[in-house]
Each structure stands twice: as C-alpha cells, then as structure tokens.
Design a protein around this motif. Structure first.
Motif, mmCIF file in Angstrom:
data_model
loop_
_atom_site.group_PDB
_atom_site.id
_atom_site.type_symbol
_atom_site.label_atom_id
_atom_site.label_comp_id
_atom_site.label_asym_id
_atom_site.label_seq_id
_atom_site.Cartn_x
_atom_site.Cartn_y
_atom_site.Cartn_z
ATOM 1 N N MET A 1 -0.341 2.969 -1.487
ATOM 2 C CA MET A 1 -0.274 2.601 -2.881
ATOM 3 C C MET A 1 -0.793 1.173 -3.087
ATOM 4 O O MET A 1 -1.518 0.923 -4.033
ATOM 5 C CB MET A 1 1.172 2.738 -3.351
ATOM 6 N N LEU A 2 -0.409 0.278 -2.200
ATOM 7 C CA LEU A 2 -0.881 -1.103 -2.332
ATOM 8 C C LEU A 2 -2.367 -1.218 -2.048
ATOM 9 O O LEU A 2 -3.026 -2.128 -2.564
ATOM 10 C CB LEU A 2 -0.093 -2.023 -1.408
ATOM 11 N N ALA A 3 -2.922 -0.291 -1.269
ATOM 12 C CA ALA A 3 -4.360 -0.312 -1.023
ATOM 13 C C ALA A 3 -5.124 0.010 -2.302
ATOM 14 O O ALA A 3 -6.191 -0.561 -2.560
ATOM 15 C CB ALA A 3 -4.721 0.671 0.081
ATOM 16 N N ILE A 4 -4.591 0.902 -3.117
ATOM 17 C CA ILE A 4 -5.220 1.235 -4.391
ATOM 18 C C ILE A 4 -5.145 0.032 -5.329
ATOM 19 O O ILE A 4 -6.118 -0.292 -6.021
ATOM 20 C CB ILE A 4 -4.562 2.476 -5.011
ATOM 21 N N VAL A 5 -3.994 -0.639 -5.344
ATOM 22 C CA VAL A 5 -3.840 -1.846 -6.164
ATOM 23 C C VAL A 5 -4.842 -2.908 -5.717
ATOM 24 O O VAL A 5 -5.473 -3.570 -6.547
ATOM 25 C CB VAL A 5 -2.395 -2.376 -6.090
ATOM 26 N N ALA A 6 -5.005 -3.055 -4.410
ATOM 27 C CA ALA A 6 -5.960 -4.035 -3.887
ATOM 28 C C ALA A 6 -7.382 -3.676 -4.307
ATOM 29 O O ALA A 6 -8.157 -4.557 -4.698
ATOM 30 C CB ALA A 6 -5.858 -4.109 -2.365
ATOM 31 N N ALA A 7 -7.727 -2.396 -4.244
ATOM 32 C CA ALA A 7 -9.073 -1.976 -4.645
ATOM 33 C C ALA A 7 -9.325 -2.261 -6.124
ATOM 34 O O ALA A 7 -10.414 -2.707 -6.497
ATOM 35 C CB ALA A 7 -9.261 -0.500 -4.345
ATOM 36 N N VAL A 8 -8.331 -2.014 -6.955
ATOM 37 C CA VAL A 8 -8.470 -2.285 -8.392
ATOM 38 C C VAL A 8 -8.627 -3.786 -8.638
ATOM 39 O O VAL A 8 -9.466 -4.207 -9.439
ATOM 40 C CB VAL A 8 -7.272 -1.708 -9.171
ATOM 41 N N LEU A 38 -3.698 -10.215 -0.905
ATOM 42 C CA LEU A 38 -2.257 -10.164 -0.671
ATOM 43 C C LEU A 38 -1.769 -8.723 -0.663
ATOM 44 O O LEU A 38 -1.000 -8.322 0.221
ATOM 45 C CB LEU A 38 -1.518 -10.970 -1.731
ATOM 46 N N ALA A 39 -2.218 -7.928 -1.640
ATOM 47 C CA ALA A 39 -1.815 -6.526 -1.689
ATOM 48 C C ALA A 39 -2.327 -5.769 -0.470
ATOM 49 O O ALA A 39 -1.615 -4.921 0.096
ATOM 50 C CB ALA A 39 -2.325 -5.872 -2.980
ATOM 51 N N LEU A 40 -3.537 -6.070 -0.036
ATOM 52 C CA LEU A 40 -4.088 -5.411 1.149
ATOM 53 C C LEU A 40 -3.316 -5.799 2.409
ATOM 54 O O LEU A 40 -3.050 -4.957 3.272
ATOM 55 C CB LEU A 40 -5.562 -5.753 1.291
ATOM 56 N N ALA A 41 -2.934 -7.064 2.524
ATOM 57 C CA ALA A 41 -2.158 -7.507 3.683
ATOM 58 C C ALA A 41 -0.787 -6.847 3.712
ATOM 59 O O ALA A 41 -0.300 -6.454 4.777
ATOM 60 C CB ALA A 41 -2.016 -9.026 3.666
ATOM 61 N N LEU A 42 -0.154 -6.703 2.552
ATOM 62 C CA LEU A 42 1.139 -6.015 2.512
ATOM 63 C C LEU A 42 1.000 -4.545 2.878
ATOM 64 O O LEU A 42 1.864 -3.979 3.545
ATOM 65 C CB LEU A 42 1.760 -6.164 1.120
ATOM 66 N N HIS A 43 -0.098 -3.924 2.482
ATOM 67 C CA HIS A 43 -0.330 -2.524 2.833
ATOM 68 C C HIS A 43 -0.513 -2.363 4.337
ATOM 69 O O HIS A 43 0.038 -1.452 4.941
ATOM 70 C CB HIS A 43 -1.556 -1.992 2.101
ATOM 71 N N ALA A 45 0.640 -4.292 6.594
ATOM 72 C CA ALA A 45 1.917 -4.586 7.245
ATOM 73 C C ALA A 45 2.901 -3.431 7.135
ATOM 74 O O ALA A 45 3.932 -3.434 7.786
ATOM 75 C CB ALA A 45 2.526 -5.841 6.645
ATOM 76 N N GLY A 46 2.597 -2.448 6.287
ATOM 77 C CA GLY A 46 3.468 -1.284 6.170
ATOM 78 C C GLY A 46 4.391 -1.322 4.981
ATOM 79 O O GLY A 46 5.190 -0.410 4.785
ATOM 80 N N ILE A 47 4.299 -2.354 4.173
ATOM 81 C CA ILE A 47 5.145 -2.456 2.986
ATOM 82 C C ILE A 47 4.470 -1.693 1.854
ATOM 83 O O ILE A 47 3.275 -1.847 1.613
ATOM 84 C CB ILE A 47 5.354 -3.928 2.596
ATOM 85 N N GLY A 48 5.220 -0.849 1.162
ATOM 86 C CA GLY A 48 4.669 -0.095 0.044
ATOM 87 C C GLY A 48 3.875 1.122 0.457
ATOM 88 O O GLY A 48 3.145 1.684 -0.338
ATOM 89 N N SER A 49 4.027 1.546 1.696
ATOM 90 C CA SER A 49 3.265 2.703 2.166
ATOM 91 C C SER A 49 3.973 4.017 1.871
ATOM 92 O O SER A 49 3.484 5.073 2.229
ATOM 93 C CB SER A 49 2.989 2.579 3.666
ATOM 94 N N GLY A 50 5.133 3.960 1.263
ATOM 95 C CA GLY A 50 5.847 5.183 0.918
ATOM 96 C C GLY A 50 7.140 5.311 1.696
ATOM 97 O O GLY A 50 7.527 4.432 2.473
ATOM 98 N N TRP A 51 7.816 6.407 1.458
ATOM 99 C CA TRP A 51 9.068 6.656 2.135
ATOM 100 C C TRP A 51 8.808 7.160 3.542
ATOM 101 O O TRP A 51 7.918 7.948 3.771
ATOM 102 C CB TRP A 51 9.889 7.702 1.378
#
Length: 56
Positions: A1-8, A38-43, A45-51
């Motif tokens: 999800m954060l990867a999509i935010v980073a792309a946008v 920042l959003a890409l780095a969090l993605h 790192a595994g944060i925001g990748s889902g349940w």
C-alpha cells in the motif's frame, strides 16, 4: 500500500517539476519527492504491507 502512495507522490513530484509550476516551499518538487522516498522506505521496511498471519 505504501508503495502505491510512493508512486503517486513521485508522479506528483514529476508533474510539478515538468510543468514548472510555482508552488510554496512546502509543496515543492523536492519535498514531495522526499515524502515519496519516506513512503517507499517504510514499505521496504515492512510497515504498511498489510496484515500478517499469526503462527501458532
């Protein structure tokens, strides 16, 4: 999800830079790009990748 935010955010940064828009200092092309990084780095790192499933 954060990867999509980073792309946008990267796309918005590209549009600001390519169209040579004048924005205030908060929404400059470099700052939006840093938010995307920042959003890409969090993605990565595994944060925001889902349940994740719990193991028993």
């Amino acid at each position: 999800m954060l990867a999509i935010v980073a792309a946008v955010l990267f796309f918005i940064s590209f549009l600001i830079n390519a169209a040579d828009l004048t924005t205030n200092d908060v929404f400059s092309s470099g700052n939006v790009m840093l938010l995307g990084l920042l959003a890409l780095a969090l993605h990565v790192a595994g944060i925001g990748s889902g349940w994740s499933a719990r193991r028993r």
